[in-house]
Design an enzyme around this catalytic site. Structure first.
Site, mmCIF file in Angstrom:
data_model
loop_
_atom_site.group_PDB
_atom_site.id
_atom_site.type_symbol
_atom_site.label_atom_id
_atom_site.label_comp_id
_atom_site.label_asym_id
_atom_site.label_seq_id
_atom_site.Cartn_x
_atom_site.Cartn_y
_atom_site.Cartn_z
ATOM 1 N N THR A 123 0.818 -1.215 0.000
ATOM 2 C CA THR A 123 0.000 0.000 0.000
ATOM 3 C C THR A 123 0.854 1.269 0.000
ATOM 4 O OG1 THR A 123 -1.489 1.269 1.433
ATOM 5 C CG2 THR A 123 -0.129 -0.343 2.534
ATOM 6 N N ASP A 124 0.271 2.357 -0.471
ATOM 7 C CA ASP A 124 0.954 3.659 -0.398
ATOM 8 C C ASP A 124 1.099 4.117 1.052
ATOM 9 O OD1 ASP A 124 -1.777 4.195 0.041
ATOM 10 O OD2 ASP A 124 -1.953 5.692 -1.555
ATOM 11 N N GLU A 125 0.293 3.515 1.953
ATOM 12 C CA GLU A 125 0.269 4.004 3.342
ATOM 13 C C GLU A 125 1.586 3.752 4.074
ATOM 14 O OE1 GLU A 125 -3.438 3.343 5.404
ATOM 15 O OE2 GLU A 125 -4.529 3.213 3.516
ATOM 16 N N TYR A 150 -2.022 -0.496 11.036
ATOM 17 C CA TYR A 150 -2.169 -1.170 9.729
ATOM 18 C C TYR A 150 -0.939 -0.933 8.859
ATOM 19 C CZ TYR A 150 -3.435 -1.600 4.782
ATOM 20 O OH TYR A 150 -3.420 -1.897 3.435
ATOM 21 N N LYS A 154 2.034 -3.468 7.349
ATOM 22 C CA LYS A 154 2.277 -3.630 5.903
ATOM 23 C C LYS A 154 3.736 -3.282 5.593
ATOM 24 C CE LYS A 154 -0.212 -4.670 3.032
ATOM 25 N NZ LYS A 154 -0.620 -6.017 2.530
HETATM 26 P P1 NAD Z 1 -9.999 -7.305 2.303
HETATM 27 O O1 NAD Z 1 -9.981 -6.969 3.742
HETATM 28 O O2 NAD Z 1 -11.223 -7.037 1.492
HETATM 29 O O3 NAD Z 1 -9.664 -8.857 2.104
HETATM 30 C C1 NAD Z 1 -8.649 -9.504 2.807
HETATM 31 C C2 NAD Z 1 -8.811 -11.005 2.599
HETATM 32 O O4 NAD Z 1 -7.734 -11.655 3.271
HETATM 33 C C3 NAD Z 1 -10.119 -11.560 3.184
HETATM 34 O O5 NAD Z 1 -10.705 -12.454 2.263
HETATM 35 C C4 NAD Z 1 -9.658 -12.293 4.446
HETATM 36 O O6 NAD Z 1 -10.490 -13.383 4.783
HETATM 37 C C5 NAD Z 1 -8.259 -12.739 4.031
HETATM 38 N N1 NAD Z 1 -7.378 -12.936 5.197
HETATM 39 C C6 NAD Z 1 -7.114 -12.057 6.198
HETATM 40 N N2 NAD Z 1 -6.288 -12.619 7.103
HETATM 41 C C7 NAD Z 1 -6.014 -13.884 6.644
HETATM 42 C C8 NAD Z 1 -5.227 -14.955 7.147
HETATM 43 N N3 NAD Z 1 -4.559 -14.857 8.307
HETATM 44 N N4 NAD Z 1 -5.167 -16.095 6.426
HETATM 45 C C9 NAD Z 1 -5.855 -16.212 5.249
HETATM 46 N N5 NAD Z 1 -6.621 -15.233 4.742
HETATM 47 C C10 NAD Z 1 -6.703 -14.077 5.436
HETATM 48 O O7 NAD Z 1 -8.725 -6.570 1.688
HETATM 49 P P2 NAD Z 1 -8.514 -5.897 0.260
HETATM 50 O O8 NAD Z 1 -9.047 -4.518 0.301
HETATM 51 O O9 NAD Z 1 -8.962 -6.826 -0.793
HETATM 52 O O10 NAD Z 1 -6.926 -5.779 0.261
HETATM 53 C C11 NAD Z 1 -6.128 -6.832 -0.274
HETATM 54 C C12 NAD Z 1 -4.665 -6.454 -0.135
HETATM 55 O O11 NAD Z 1 -4.419 -5.217 -0.801
HETATM 56 C C13 NAD Z 1 -4.206 -6.258 1.310
HETATM 57 O O12 NAD Z 1 -2.924 -6.788 1.438
HETATM 58 C C14 NAD Z 1 -4.180 -4.748 1.484
HETATM 59 O O13 NAD Z 1 -3.230 -4.351 2.450
HETATM 60 C C15 NAD Z 1 -3.789 -4.306 0.086
HETATM 61 N N6 NAD Z 1 -4.244 -2.951 -0.282
HETATM 62 C C16 NAD Z 1 -5.575 -2.660 -0.297
HETATM 63 C C17 NAD Z 1 -5.990 -1.393 -0.680
HETATM 64 C C18 NAD Z 1 -7.457 -1.033 -0.763
HETATM 65 O O14 NAD Z 1 -7.770 0.111 -1.125
HETATM 66 N N7 NAD Z 1 -8.385 -1.935 -0.478
HETATM 67 C C19 NAD Z 1 -5.048 -0.416 -1.031
HETATM 68 C C20 NAD Z 1 -3.688 -0.752 -0.975
HETATM 69 C C21 NAD Z 1 -3.312 -2.035 -0.616
HETATM 70 P P1 TYD Z 2 -10.719 4.299 4.156
HETATM 71 O O1 TYD Z 2 -11.657 3.885 3.076
HETATM 72 O O2 TYD Z 2 -10.870 3.725 5.516
HETATM 73 O O3 TYD Z 2 -9.247 4.053 3.570
HETATM 74 P P2 TYD Z 2 -7.806 4.521 4.157
HETATM 75 O O4 TYD Z 2 -7.961 5.014 5.530
HETATM 76 O O5 TYD Z 2 -7.026 3.254 4.108
HETATM 77 O O6 TYD Z 2 -7.321 5.548 3.191
HETATM 78 O O7 TYD Z 2 -10.818 5.880 4.305
HETATM 79 C C1 TYD Z 2 -10.629 6.735 3.188
HETATM 80 C C2 TYD Z 2 -10.693 8.148 3.717
HETATM 81 O O8 TYD Z 2 -12.027 8.421 4.184
HETATM 82 C C3 TYD Z 2 -9.798 8.404 4.919
HETATM 83 O O9 TYD Z 2 -9.278 9.726 4.830
HETATM 84 C C4 TYD Z 2 -10.725 8.291 6.118
HETATM 85 C C5 TYD Z 2 -12.054 8.789 5.568
HETATM 86 N N1 TYD Z 2 -13.247 8.182 6.169
HETATM 87 C C6 TYD Z 2 -14.283 9.015 6.645
HETATM 88 O O10 TYD Z 2 -14.215 10.263 6.576
HETATM 89 N N2 TYD Z 2 -15.386 8.420 7.174
HETATM 90 C C7 TYD Z 2 -15.516 7.062 7.284
HETATM 91 O O11 TYD Z 2 -16.551 6.579 7.827
HETATM 92 C C8 TYD Z 2 -14.468 6.232 6.773
HETATM 93 C C9 TYD Z 2 -14.563 4.744 6.854
HETATM 94 C C10 TYD Z 2 -13.356 6.840 6.218
#
Ligand code: NAD
Ligand code: TYD
Length: 337
Positions: A123-125, A150, A154
């Site tokens: 992630t960019d975070e 988080y 990561k």
């Molecule tokens: P999500 O929370 O929707 O899904 C995570 C999945 O991982 C779920 O199906 C969960 O059951 C599985 N999981 C969690 N812990 C586990 C374990 N111990 N063993 C087996 N399975 C496990 O997440 P997402 O949004 O699809 O994100 C996927 C990946 O992308 C993550 O690594 C996250 O850090 C990264 N990522 C997500 C975003 C975003 O915007 N969603 C952005 C940047 C990076």
């Molecule tokens: P989120 O979707 O939780 O992603 P991330 O924190 O990983 O970027 O949040 C996106 C942005 O929206 C973040 O600045 C937090 C804000 N946010 C709210 O203002 N209200 C909410 O209820 C949630 C879940 C997020």
């Protein structure tokens, strides 16, 4: 080719499995997922009988589960993680287990299996936060500066992945991407939370003033970036992946959703800010563009509209997801705000 996808029942993982089977129909996919609150096999219902796809319920922290899933695997695509910042503030331990210990367990098994590639999704975070009053962006050279439990876990996982490459020669690649949006996103993240709350007539919690900026990436653009890196990326390298649009703050995004659903802006409820809230993320994706020819092709406004339509037509999916554990989580997180 045989792929092990971890976390394939989550948001990005399930979109990736659909993407991969469509674009590489001869490959086999094993999906290892322990089905946490965020894992949902309904996401994959339409391919559950595909002979090229198999699901294994198992934990990436469990050596036996991981060893079984790794059998005859060529490429690992590692999505599985605890992924929500707010949950990491409430309960950090599970983030350390799944994101750090789980990644290390997988790396060990991948080394034993002598996989051709271990691709890690990050992630960019991990780079921390940018100021609102600059045009600065994160790139592959930005220093690590994670600020939430988080992003700290990561970051640790990224370091472990690189260490396994340098120390043991494991052929790894990493993508650090920005905030994804699209179908099957769990309605705890801003965009699906706003859509589903509004569809139920509820208000949308806006942290602080809503002036924080995220770099929105449509999930299919992300899947294409992973494909390009697996197929053409250089081993040991990291690639930053982001979207392409004018910078939008959270308030702009929620107002767009309100407009698409024909609701009123009075539905925005300003609540207490998230502790340690990162103000701005922006990704410089020049490297993946120049070296591998990738660029995002999905326009934010059009695909936000499609995402809103998807949630409108899949109400059963998110209504089921929002029952049970979700209610308890929602009460705990938002009650004191
Ligand atoms: P999500 O929370 O929707 O899904 C995570 C999945 O991982 C779920 O199906 C969960 O059951 C599985 N999981 C969690 N812990 C586990 C374990 N111990 N063993 C087996 N399975 C496990 O997440 P997402 O949004 O699809 O994100 C996927 C990946 O992308 C993550 O690594 C996250 O850090 C990264 N990522 C997500 C975003 C975003 O915007 N969603 C952005 C940047 C990076
Ligand atoms: P989120 O979707 O939780 O992603 P991330 O924190 O990983 O970027 O949040 C996106 C942005 O929206 C973040 O600045 C937090 C804000 N946010 C709210 O203002 N209200 C909410 O209820 C949630 C879940 C997020």
């Amino acid at each position: 080719m045989k792929l092990l996808v971890t976390g394939g029942a989550g948001f990005i993982g399930s979109n990736f499995i659909y993407y991969w089977l469509k674009n590489h129909p001869d490959d086999d996919i094993v999906n290892l997922d322990n089905l946490t609150y965020a894992g949902n096999l309904e996401n994959l219902r339409s391919i559950q009988n595909n002979p090229h796809y198999r699901f294994i319920k198992g934990d990436i922290c469990n050596v036996d589960d991981v060893t079984a899933a790794m059998h005859a695997v060529d490429v690992v695509v590692h999505f599985a993680a605890e992924s929500h910042v707010d949950r990491s503030i409430l309960s950090p331990s599970i983030f350390v287990m799944s994101n750090v210990v789980g990644t290390q367990t997988l790396l060990d098994a991948a080394l034993k299996q002598k996989v051709k590639r271990f691709h890690h999704i990050s992630t960019d975070e991990v780079y921390g936060t940018l100021r609102l009053d600059t045009r600065e962006k994160f790139s592959e050279n930005s220093p690590y500066n994670p600020r939430s439990p988080y992003s700290a876990t990561k970051a640790a996982s990224d370091h472990l992945v690189r260490a396994y490459h340098i120390t043991y020669g494991l052929p790894v690649t990493i993508t650090n991407c920005s905030n994804n949006f699209g179908p099957f996103q769990f309605p705890e993240k801003l965009i699906p939370l706003a859509i589903t709350n509004l569809l139920e007539g509820k208000s949308v919690p806006m942290y602080g003033r809503g002036d924080q900026v995220r770099d929105w990436l449509y999930v299919e653009d992300h899947c294409r970036a992973i494909d390009v890196v697996i197929n053409k990326g250089e081993v040991g390298e990291t690639y930053c992946v982001g979207g392409q649009h004018e910078e939008l703050n959270n308030l702009d995004v929620v107002k767009k959703i309100i407009g698409l659903l024909g609701k009123k802006e009075s539905k925005i409820k300003y609540v207490k800010d998230r502790p340690g809230h990162d103000v701005r993320y922006a990704m410089d994706w020049t490297k993946i563009h120049m070296k591998l020819g990738w660029k995002p092709k999905y326009d934010f406004d059009k695909w936000l509209e499609k995402t809103v339509e998807w949630f409108q037509s899949n109400q059963e999916w998110w209504k089921r997801v929002r029952s049970g554990e979700y209610q308890e989580y929602y009460q705990t997180l938002y009650a004191g705000r």
